[in-house]
Motif scaffolding. Structure first.
Motif, PDB file in Angstrom:
ATOM      1  N   ALA A  79      48.099  99.025 108.905  1.00  0.00           N
ATOM      2  CA  ALA A  79      47.506  97.941 109.696  1.00  0.00           C
ATOM      3  C   ALA A  79      48.300  97.706 110.977  1.00  0.00           C
ATOM      4  CB  ALA A  79      47.442  96.659 108.864  1.00  0.00           C
ATOM      5  N   LEU A  80      49.627  97.774 110.880  1.00  0.00           N
ATOM      6  CA  LEU A  80      50.454  97.588 112.077  1.00  0.00           C
ATOM      7  C   LEU A  80      50.237  98.745 113.051  1.00  0.00           C
ATOM      8  CD1 LEU A  80      52.549  95.937 113.579  1.00  0.00           C
ATOM      9  CD2 LEU A  80      54.348  97.147 112.304  1.00  0.00           C
ATOM     10  N   GLY A  81      50.097  99.955 112.520  1.00  0.00           N
ATOM     11  CA  GLY A  81      49.814 101.095 113.386  1.00  0.00           C
ATOM     12  C   GLY A  81      48.492 100.919 114.116  1.00  0.00           C
ATOM     13  N   ILE A  82      47.472 100.466 113.397  1.00  0.00           N
ATOM     14  CA  ILE A  82      46.167 100.221 114.020  1.00  0.00           C
ATOM     15  C   ILE A  82      46.277  99.132 115.085  1.00  0.00           C
ATOM     16  CG2 ILE A  82      43.829  99.342 113.600  1.00  0.00           C
ATOM     17  CD1 ILE A  82      44.026 100.665 110.817  1.00  0.00           C
ATOM     18  N   PHE A  83      47.008  98.083 114.769  1.00  0.00           N
ATOM     19  CA  PHE A  83      47.154  96.979 115.718  1.00  0.00           C
ATOM     20  C   PHE A  83      47.872  97.435 116.992  1.00  0.00           C
ATOM     21  CE2 PHE A  83      49.805  93.454 117.346  1.00  0.00           C
ATOM     22  CZ  PHE A  83      48.785  92.614 117.771  1.00  0.00           C
TER      23      PHE A  83
ATOM     24  N   TRP B 195      45.803 112.546 102.851  1.00  0.00           N
ATOM     25  CA  TRP B 195      45.430 111.790 104.052  1.00  0.00           C
ATOM     26  C   TRP B 195      46.323 110.566 104.201  1.00  0.00           C
ATOM     27  CZ3 TRP B 195      39.616 110.251 105.235  1.00  0.00           C
ATOM     28  CH2 TRP B 195      39.533 109.811 106.546  1.00  0.00           C
ATOM     29  N   VAL B 196      46.577 109.864 103.106  1.00  0.00           N
ATOM     30  CA  VAL B 196      47.451 108.691 103.136  1.00  0.00           C
ATOM     31  C   VAL B 196      48.856 109.092 103.574  1.00  0.00           C
ATOM     32  CG1 VAL B 196      48.629 106.975 101.712  1.00  0.00           C
ATOM     33  CG2 VAL B 196      46.164 107.300 101.486  1.00  0.00           C
ATOM     34  N   ALA B 197      49.367 110.199 103.020  1.00  0.00           N
ATOM     35  CA  ALA B 197      50.715 110.645 103.384  1.00  0.00           C
ATOM     36  C   ALA B 197      50.812 110.951 104.875  1.00  0.00           C
ATOM     37  CB  ALA B 197      51.088 111.876 102.555  1.00  0.00           C
ATOM     38  N   GLY B 198      49.838 111.708 105.390  1.00  0.00           N
ATOM     39  CA  GLY B 198      49.836 112.010 106.815  1.00  0.00           C
ATOM     40  C   GLY B 198      49.688 110.762 107.666  1.00  0.00           C
ATOM     41  N   ALA B 199      48.841 109.841 107.226  1.00  0.00           N
ATOM     42  CA  ALA B 199      48.606 108.604 107.983  1.00  0.00           C
ATOM     43  C   ALA B 199      49.856 107.729 108.022  1.00  0.00           C
ATOM     44  CB  ALA B 199      47.441 107.838 107.368  1.00  0.00           C
ATOM     45  N   LEU B 200      50.557 107.624 106.893  1.00  0.00           N
ATOM     46  CA  LEU B 200      51.765 106.800 106.857  1.00  0.00           C
ATOM     47  C   LEU B 200      52.842 107.348 107.784  1.00  0.00           C
ATOM     48  CD1 LEU B 200      52.042 105.969 103.041  1.00  0.00           C
ATOM     49  CD2 LEU B 200      51.557 104.365 104.901  1.00  0.00           C
ATOM     50  N   ILE B 201      52.981 108.672 107.825  1.00  0.00           N
ATOM     51  CA  ILE B 201      54.002 109.266 108.692  1.00  0.00           C
ATOM     52  C   ILE B 201      53.644 109.094 110.158  1.00  0.00           C
ATOM     53  CG2 ILE B 201      55.092 111.436 109.379  1.00  0.00           C
ATOM     54  CD1 ILE B 201      54.913 112.328 106.476  1.00  0.00           C
TER      55      ILE B 201
ATOM     56  N   LYS C 120      51.379  99.774  97.392  1.00  0.00           N
ATOM     57  CA  LYS C 120      50.103  99.786  98.119  1.00  0.00           C
ATOM     58  C   LYS C 120      50.105  98.749  99.236  1.00  0.00           C
ATOM     59  CE  LYS C 120      47.143 101.623  94.426  1.00  0.00           C
ATOM     60  NZ  LYS C 120      48.157 101.817  93.389  1.00  0.00           N
ATOM     61  N   VAL C 121      50.663  97.568  98.959  1.00  0.00           N
ATOM     62  CA  VAL C 121      50.748  96.520  99.986  1.00  0.00           C
ATOM     63  C   VAL C 121      51.586  97.002 101.165  1.00  0.00           C
ATOM     64  CG1 VAL C 121      51.687  94.234 100.503  1.00  0.00           C
ATOM     65  CG2 VAL C 121      50.338  94.589  98.433  1.00  0.00           C
ATOM     66  N   ALA C 122      52.719  97.636 100.856  1.00  0.00           N
ATOM     67  CA  ALA C 122      53.576  98.153 101.923  1.00  0.00           C
ATOM     68  C   ALA C 122      52.833  99.193 102.752  1.00  0.00           C
ATOM     69  CB  ALA C 122      54.844  98.759 101.318  1.00  0.00           C
ATOM     70  N   GLY C 123      52.095 100.077 102.078  1.00  0.00           N
ATOM     71  CA  GLY C 123      51.325 101.084 102.794  1.00  0.00           C
ATOM     72  C   GLY C 123      50.251 100.477 103.665  1.00  0.00           C
ATOM     73  N   VAL C 124      49.547  99.494 103.146  1.00  0.00           N
ATOM     74  CA  VAL C 124      48.496  98.818 103.918  1.00  0.00           C
ATOM     75  C   VAL C 124      49.081  98.161 105.158  1.00  0.00           C
ATOM     76  CG1 VAL C 124      46.897  96.873 103.895  1.00  0.00           C
ATOM     77  CG2 VAL C 124      46.916  98.475 101.983  1.00  0.00           C
ATOM     78  N   LEU C 125      50.245  97.527 105.019  1.00  0.00           N
ATOM     79  CA  LEU C 125      50.863  96.845 106.153  1.00  0.00           C
ATOM     80  C   LEU C 125      51.297  97.836 107.232  1.00  0.00           C
ATOM     81  CD1 LEU C 125      53.004  94.070 104.408  1.00  0.00           C
ATOM     82  CD2 LEU C 125      50.911  93.790 105.741  1.00  0.00           C
ATOM     83  N   VAL C 126      51.852  98.972 106.818  1.00  0.00           N
ATOM     84  CA  VAL C 126      52.266  99.982 107.797  1.00  0.00           C
ATOM     85  C   VAL C 126      51.055 100.491 108.575  1.00  0.00           C
ATOM     86  CG1 VAL C 126      53.189 102.317 108.060  1.00  0.00           C
ATOM     87  CG2 VAL C 126      54.339 100.691 106.558  1.00  0.00           C
TER      88      VAL C 126
END
Length: 411
Positions: free
Chosen positions: A203-207, A128-134, A195-201
């Motif tokens: 969060a920016l997508g959500i924003f 899920w994380v992999a798909g979400a990040l892409i 993990k921080v980098a993933g959270v930021l990506v």
């Protein structure tokens, strides 16, 4: 005690072990594909339909712990089938209910495979994380027109990634965000930068989705996650670590938001979207007035009015899952959905803080479902693939809890 009296371990069967590994990897592929729904039927539907059918042939066990989920979702869809009887035009309604039934079966499928092998939970969330990040990266790149044709990943100047709607894209990213945040708060410091980098990506997508429902969902779920973790952990040192990391993450988020708002395009849309009530909410036949009229109308329609009929009577769809359950699935569907949500929230709450190997996954999924239940009052969560995945995870964990309690119960 003689050797004959000792319990014998089950013989190791390499073929079954290999099948289990392949099955788990296929599940991960299916979850990964849930982040790419730019057209329908999406690859997710095609892949998961085949996988569920194959698994049913080789032996998908539905335990008593999962049976209520199956029964309530079947009743929900029977309500949808009954609503088809009031339609004059059956060109689109049956396909809508067919998708609903597929998603219901996917939820039961996820619950069953989680109960059968709890180790799949880690694999599910990583996929899920992999798909979400892409898909989040595609939405971000599309928003800033980073390459020719990137606008395909936006809608009305809002990031939507590989989804059809920003209002689905944003909430899809919340579950993976909580998984990364949990790992950041509870894991070792060595893995923190990734993990921080993933959270930021995410969060920016959500924003950049500029979905108020997604913003509210993200904020409430993050706060709830930190709160539950503080309740669960008893040591002062660990609680201090969670507080420090949470405050640091919040500060980093604020800095990232300030940087994003330096772009005029972002700032203007942000200013518009942060208004609590938009014109299409409180205006004539706006969201709230449609809710009022729709509920009154539904009280006179026990079988509902049929799938996608509401938007033919009013300017837009229901934008309320409770109203949607009444109009599309009738009174039977509404009562079944209400019972399902209440049962899920009640049972999940009781098991939320118990120290189990699957507890982190239950906590993340439960919090996200609570958030989705809340935003369901202003948005239609029907046919959200990740919502049915969350339901399956929670019910799979509840079935594991029941099995655990049976095993430790005195004879």
């Amino acid at each position: 005690m003689s050797d004959a009296a000792l319990p014998r371990a089950a013989p190791f069967r390499p073929q079954l072990a290999a099948l289990g590994i392949v099955g788990s990897l296929l599940v991960a592929v299916g979850v990964f594909l849930s982040g790419f729904v730019i057209s329908e039927p999406a690859p997710y539907e095609l892949f998961m339909a085949g996988l569920i059918g194959l698994w049913a042939i080789v032996g998908l066990r539905i335990s008593r712990g999962i049976a209520p989920l199956l029964v309530l979702l079947v009743l929900f869809n029977i309500g949808g089938m009954l609503s088809l009887t009031v339609l004059d035009d059956l060109s689109a309604g049956p396909m809508y209910i067919a998708v609903s039934l597929f998603l219901a079966l996917s939820s039961v499928f996820f619950a069953a495979i989680v109960e059968a092998r709890p180790a799949r939970l880690e694999l599910i969330f990583r996929a899920w994380v992999a798909g979400a990040l892409i898909t989040a990266s595609l939405g971000i790149l599309g928003y800033f027109h980073a390459f020719p044709g990137a606008e395909v990943f936006t809608l009305y100047d809002r990031a939507k990634g590989a989804f059809q709607d920003p209002n689905v894209f944003g909430p899809f990213l919340v579950g993976p965000s909580l998984y990364l945040l949990y790992g950041l708060l509870s894991g070792r410091i060595l893995g923190a930068p990734l993990k921080v980098a993933g959270v930021l990506v995410l969060a920016l997508g959500i924003f950049l989705s500029f979905s108020r429902a997604a913003w509210g969902l993200y904020l409430v779920c993050v706060v709830a996650l930190v709160f539950v973790m503080l309740l669960k952990e008893r040591t002062g040192a660990f609680r201090l670590k969670i507080l420090i990391l949470s405050l640091s993450a919040a500060g980093l988020m604020v800095v990232a938001l300030v940087v994003a708002l330096q772009f005029d395009k972002v700032a203007n849309l942000f200013s518009s979207r942060t208004q609590l009530v938009q014109d299409y909410d409180g205006g004539h036949l706006g969201r709230f007035e449609r809710h009022r009229i729709g509920f009154l109308m539904a009280m006179e329609k026990p079988l509902g009015i049929g799938p996608m009929e509401f938007s033919k009577m009013f300017p837009e769809d229901e934008h309320n899952i409770w109203l949607k359950s009444l109009t599309t699935y009738g009174w039977l569907g509404f009562l079944s959905y209400l019972a399902l949500i209440l049962w899920t929230l009640s049972a999940g709450f009781k098991a939320l803080l118990r120290n189990r190997p699957w507890q982190p996954f239950l906590m993340i999924s439960y919090i996200t479902i609570v958030g989705h239940t809340a935003i369901g009052f202003v948005i239609d969560t029907d046919h959200w693939r990740h919502f049915y995945l969350l339901l399956g995870i929670v019910w799979g964990c509840l079935a594991l809890e029941k099995r655990h309690n049976r095993q430790i119960a005195p004879d």
